[in-house]
Write a protein that holds these residues in place. Structure first.
Motif, short mmCIF file in Angstrom:
data_model
loop_
_atom_site.label_atom_id
_atom_site.label_comp_id
_atom_site.label_asym_id
_atom_site.label_seq_id
_atom_site.Cartn_x
_atom_site.Cartn_y
_atom_site.Cartn_z
N VAL A 103 -35.46 -8.16 4.92
CA VAL A 103 -36.31 -9.24 4.39
C VAL A 103 -37.47 -8.65 3.59
O VAL A 103 -37.80 -9.15 2.50
CB VAL A 103 -36.82 -10.13 5.53
CG1 VAL A 103 -37.81 -11.17 5.00
CG2 VAL A 103 -35.66 -10.82 6.22
N PHE B 43 -36.24 -19.64 1.91
CA PHE B 43 -35.67 -19.86 3.23
C PHE B 43 -36.14 -18.77 4.21
O PHE B 43 -36.58 -19.07 5.34
CB PHE B 43 -34.14 -19.88 3.14
CG PHE B 43 -33.45 -19.95 4.48
CD1 PHE B 43 -33.40 -21.15 5.17
CD2 PHE B 43 -32.87 -18.82 5.04
CE1 PHE B 43 -32.76 -21.22 6.41
CE2 PHE B 43 -32.24 -18.88 6.27
CZ PHE B 43 -32.19 -20.08 6.95
N MET B 44 -36.05 -17.50 3.79
CA MET B 44 -36.48 -16.42 4.66
C MET B 44 -37.97 -16.48 4.93
O MET B 44 -38.44 -16.18 6.04
CB MET B 44 -36.09 -15.07 4.05
CG MET B 44 -34.60 -14.81 4.00
SD MET B 44 -34.17 -13.11 3.55
CE MET B 44 -34.98 -12.95 1.94
N ARG C 38 -34.31 -19.39 -3.78
CA ARG C 38 -34.01 -20.23 -2.62
C ARG C 38 -33.86 -19.38 -1.36
O ARG C 38 -34.32 -19.75 -0.28
CB ARG C 38 -32.74 -21.03 -2.87
CG ARG C 38 -32.94 -22.22 -3.82
CD ARG C 38 -31.62 -22.94 -4.09
NE ARG C 38 -31.84 -24.13 -4.92
CZ ARG C 38 -30.86 -24.89 -5.39
NH1 ARG C 38 -29.60 -24.57 -5.12
NH2 ARG C 38 -31.14 -25.95 -6.12
N ILE C 39 -33.20 -18.23 -1.50
CA ILE C 39 -33.06 -17.32 -0.36
C ILE C 39 -34.43 -16.82 0.08
O ILE C 39 -34.74 -16.75 1.27
CB ILE C 39 -32.14 -16.15 -0.72
CG1 ILE C 39 -30.72 -16.64 -0.96
CG2 ILE C 39 -32.15 -15.09 0.38
CD1 ILE C 39 -29.77 -15.57 -1.47
N SER C 40 -35.26 -16.46 -0.89
CA SER C 40 -36.61 -16.00 -0.58
C SER C 40 -37.42 -17.07 0.14
O SER C 40 -38.13 -16.79 1.12
CB SER C 40 -37.33 -15.58 -1.87
OG SER C 40 -38.68 -15.27 -1.62
N ALA D 154 -30.87 -19.01 -7.07
CA ALA D 154 -30.33 -18.64 -5.76
C ALA D 154 -31.23 -17.62 -5.07
O ALA D 154 -31.48 -17.71 -3.86
CB ALA D 154 -28.92 -18.08 -5.91
N LEU D 155 -31.72 -16.66 -5.83
CA LEU D 155 -32.59 -15.64 -5.25
C LEU D 155 -33.89 -16.24 -4.73
O LEU D 155 -34.38 -15.87 -3.66
CB LEU D 155 -32.90 -14.56 -6.29
CG LEU D 155 -31.72 -13.68 -6.72
CD1 LEU D 155 -32.12 -12.77 -7.87
CD2 LEU D 155 -31.22 -12.85 -5.55
N TYR E 109 -36.11 -7.23 0.29
CA TYR E 109 -35.70 -8.32 -0.61
C TYR E 109 -36.90 -8.88 -1.36
O TYR E 109 -36.89 -9.01 -2.58
CB TYR E 109 -35.01 -9.40 0.21
CG TYR E 109 -34.44 -10.53 -0.62
CD1 TYR E 109 -33.11 -10.51 -1.02
CD2 TYR E 109 -35.24 -11.62 -1.00
CE1 TYR E 109 -32.58 -11.54 -1.77
CE2 TYR E 109 -34.71 -12.65 -1.76
CZ TYR E 109 -33.38 -12.61 -2.14
OH TYR E 109 -32.87 -13.63 -2.90
N ASN E 110 -37.93 -9.23 -0.61
CA ASN E 110 -39.11 -9.82 -1.25
C ASN E 110 -39.86 -8.81 -2.11
O ASN E 110 -40.36 -9.15 -3.18
CB ASN E 110 -40.04 -10.40 -0.18
CG ASN E 110 -39.49 -11.67 0.44
OD1 ASN E 110 -38.94 -12.51 -0.25
ND2 ASN E 110 -39.61 -11.80 1.75
N ASP F 257 -43.27 -18.62 -4.93
CA ASP F 257 -42.05 -19.39 -5.20
C ASP F 257 -42.39 -20.80 -5.69
O ASP F 257 -41.76 -21.31 -6.62
CB ASP F 257 -41.19 -19.46 -3.93
CG ASP F 257 -40.61 -18.12 -3.55
OD1 ASP F 257 -40.55 -17.24 -4.43
OD2 ASP F 257 -40.22 -17.95 -2.37
N HIS G 245 -28.91 -15.31 -11.46
CA HIS G 245 -29.00 -15.81 -10.10
C HIS G 245 -30.45 -16.08 -9.69
O HIS G 245 -30.78 -16.01 -8.51
CB HIS G 245 -28.37 -14.81 -9.11
CG HIS G 245 -26.94 -14.49 -9.42
ND1 HIS G 245 -26.58 -13.45 -10.27
CD2 HIS G 245 -25.78 -15.06 -9.00
CE1 HIS G 245 -25.27 -13.39 -10.34
NE2 HIS G 245 -24.75 -14.36 -9.60
#
Length: 265
Positions: free
Chosen positions: A23, A185-186, A181-183, A178-179, A26-27, A153, A175
């Motif tokens: 996580v 959510f996490m 949205r994943i960020s 999508a990227l 990713y961020n 975000d 993407h």
């Protein structure tokens, strides 16, 4: 007192810690590339948000790594017990070793830890007297980084001006939604989970009780007089300088407070 290296061989703990590092990676990799750098190049933001984001990210990963490898307060096999404090030590019924009161035997690690709060799989280590301050910093900076990420975000779609040119990596460009949205959510999951844990830890320090003591409902510990919150925090962080409570790079020097004072004052 220097920071002693302490490794726990637990595959489950390694997996949990790996998720936290994922996580963080990713961020740290995608958020600046998607939001901060493009808007900075077009003059929508200054360099300050970029520097702040990387600084918070650095403090977060340093506190995580140090909390995971720091000795939480493991008792030696043959501890030297001062004559004036012998009555405040007790025998562990699991490892048959003498230990100071408020210590606890960790079944996962297989040894006793001074003032153990709990065993945390997310750092793959016990949280005890010598690394509790690092665990608190980890909770604090994880909340800060998650909140910062969620704000970025949101601002990317609803506050910042639209980008005029696209000079990102092709994968990131295709993407982007999508990227983000994943960020998001996490970020929500991390912020919600860590906030509850951080609040529990703060309340434990304010009341001068560990998580294990709260769960055991020990009447002796509950009925003892409370210490001022400045003193309990100073004992955890090893310094009375409040600015140093936020620095994960330093070495902790424990306040010289006898165990009987910690138990009965």
């Amino acid at each position: 007192m220097g920071l002693q290296i302490h490794f726990v061989f637990d595959p489950q703990g390694w997996c949990c810690m790996g998720m936290i590092i994922f996580v963080w990676l990713y961020n740290t990799l995608f958020i600046p590339q998607i939001i901060l750098f493009p808007h900075y190049e077009e003059g929508h933001t200054s360099a300050a948000p970029i520097l702040c984001y990387y600084l918070v990210s650095l403090f977060c990963i340093v506190s995580l790594l140090r909390a995971s490898i720091a000795d939480p307060g493991k008792l030696p096999e043959r501890p030297k017990i001062p004559l004036t404090e012998q009555e405040f030590w007790e025998l562990c019924n699991k490892c048959n070793m003498m230990r100071p009161k408020r210590s606890h035997h960790c079944s996962r690690c297989g040894h006793c830890v001074r003032r153990m709060d709990h065993h945390c799989p997310w750092i793959n280590n016990c949280v005890g007297e010598d690394n509790h301050w690092l665990f608190l910093q980890l909770c604090f900076y994880t909340q800060l980084l998650s909140s910062y990420t969620l704000i970025l975000d949101f601002c990317h779609y609803y506050y910042f001006l639209p980008l005029k040119k696209v000079n990102w990596d092709l994968f990131v460009f295709r993407h982007e939604l999508a990227l983000l949205r994943i960020s998001t959510f996490m970020g929500i999951i991390m912020l919600g989970g860590i906030s509850g844990l951080f609040y529990t830890q703060l309340m434990g320090i304010f009341t001068d009780m560990t998580t294990i003591e709260k769960m055991s409902n020990c009447c002796e510990e509950i009925s003892r007089p409370r210490k001022p919150w400045q003193q309990t925090f100073s004992e955890v962080f090893g310094t009375r300088w409040k600015i140093l409570w936020f620095i994960p790079f330093r070495q902790r020097q424990p306040l010289r407070i006898p165990y009987h004072f910690a138990n009965h004052v």
